[in-house]
Design a protein around this motif. Structure first.
Motif, PDB file in Angstrom:
ATOM      1  N   TYR A  16       0.819  -1.205   0.000  1.00 60.15           N
ATOM      2  CA  TYR A  16       0.000   0.000   0.000  1.00 60.15           C
ATOM      3  C   TYR A  16       0.858   1.262   0.000  1.00 60.15           C
ATOM      4  CZ  TYR A  16      -4.108  -2.758   1.249  1.00 60.15           C
ATOM      5  OH  TYR A  16      -5.136  -3.653   1.245  1.00 60.15           O
ATOM      6  N   THR A  19      -1.106   6.702   1.445  1.00 62.07           N
ATOM      7  CA  THR A  19      -2.500   7.163   1.466  1.00 62.07           C
ATOM      8  C   THR A  19      -3.479   5.992   1.404  1.00 62.07           C
ATOM      9  OG1 THR A  19      -2.387   7.512  -0.921  1.00 62.07           O
ATOM     10  CG2 THR A  19      -1.960   9.421   0.492  1.00 62.07           C
ATOM     11  N   VAL A  21      -3.646   3.373  -0.579  1.00 72.96           N
ATOM     12  CA  VAL A  21      -4.034   2.892  -1.904  1.00 72.96           C
ATOM     13  C   VAL A  21      -3.258   1.600  -2.183  1.00 72.96           C
ATOM     14  CG1 VAL A  21      -3.989   3.378  -4.386  1.00 72.96           C
ATOM     15  CG2 VAL A  21      -4.523   5.217  -2.750  1.00 72.96           C
TER      16      VAL A  21
END
Length: 141
Positions: A16, A19, A21
């Protein structure tokens, strides 16, 4: 190198961004596992194709079976080592250990999220099954 351990470590690793994502998910699967018993119990798995490893350690070399949510005083370490960068320590998650002592067999599950480092963090969910002990000393990094 001759090893006294056999077994597997397999599951998934999610990468990830800072943030939250999801960048990538891959299957972590290896039969390159090790177990050491120094003052505690240590084990790891290394996946050659990703250049990554997962390792954990307990304070007690004869750690009884159990469920260990993080943070846990019984655990000395729980890490994911990506191909590039520093090892990433677990900040949340759990370890489930089944110790079949006096037989030299341990198995269980490692499910954890690492600290944020080098613009990313990792979510790891693997099961392991390790038979034997390599030595009384873990290798030096």
């Amino acid at each position: 190198m001759t090893t006294a351990t056999i077994g597997t470590m397999k599951g998934t690793v999610e990468i990830y961004t800072a943030t939250d994502v999801l960048i990538r998910t891959y299957n972590f699967e290896t039969s390159e596992v090790n177990r050491y018993q120094t003052s505690g119990l240590e084990a790891s798995g290394f996946m050659v194709s990703e250049g990554a490893s997962i390792s954990f350690g307990f304070v007690d070399r004869d750690q009884p079976s159990g469920h260990f949510p993080l943070p846990s005083l019984e655990l000395t370490s729980l890490m994911f080592h990506p191909e590039f960068g520093h090892a990433n320590a677990a900040v949340s998650g759990e370890v489930v250990l089944q110790n079949h002592a006096p037989r030299q067999i341990i198995n269980g599950r490692l499910c954890f999220t690492t600290e944020y480092r080098n613009s990313r963090f990792y979510k790891v969910d693997v099961i392991f099954d390790i038979h034997g002990i390599d030595s009384e000393e873990a290798p030096q990094a």
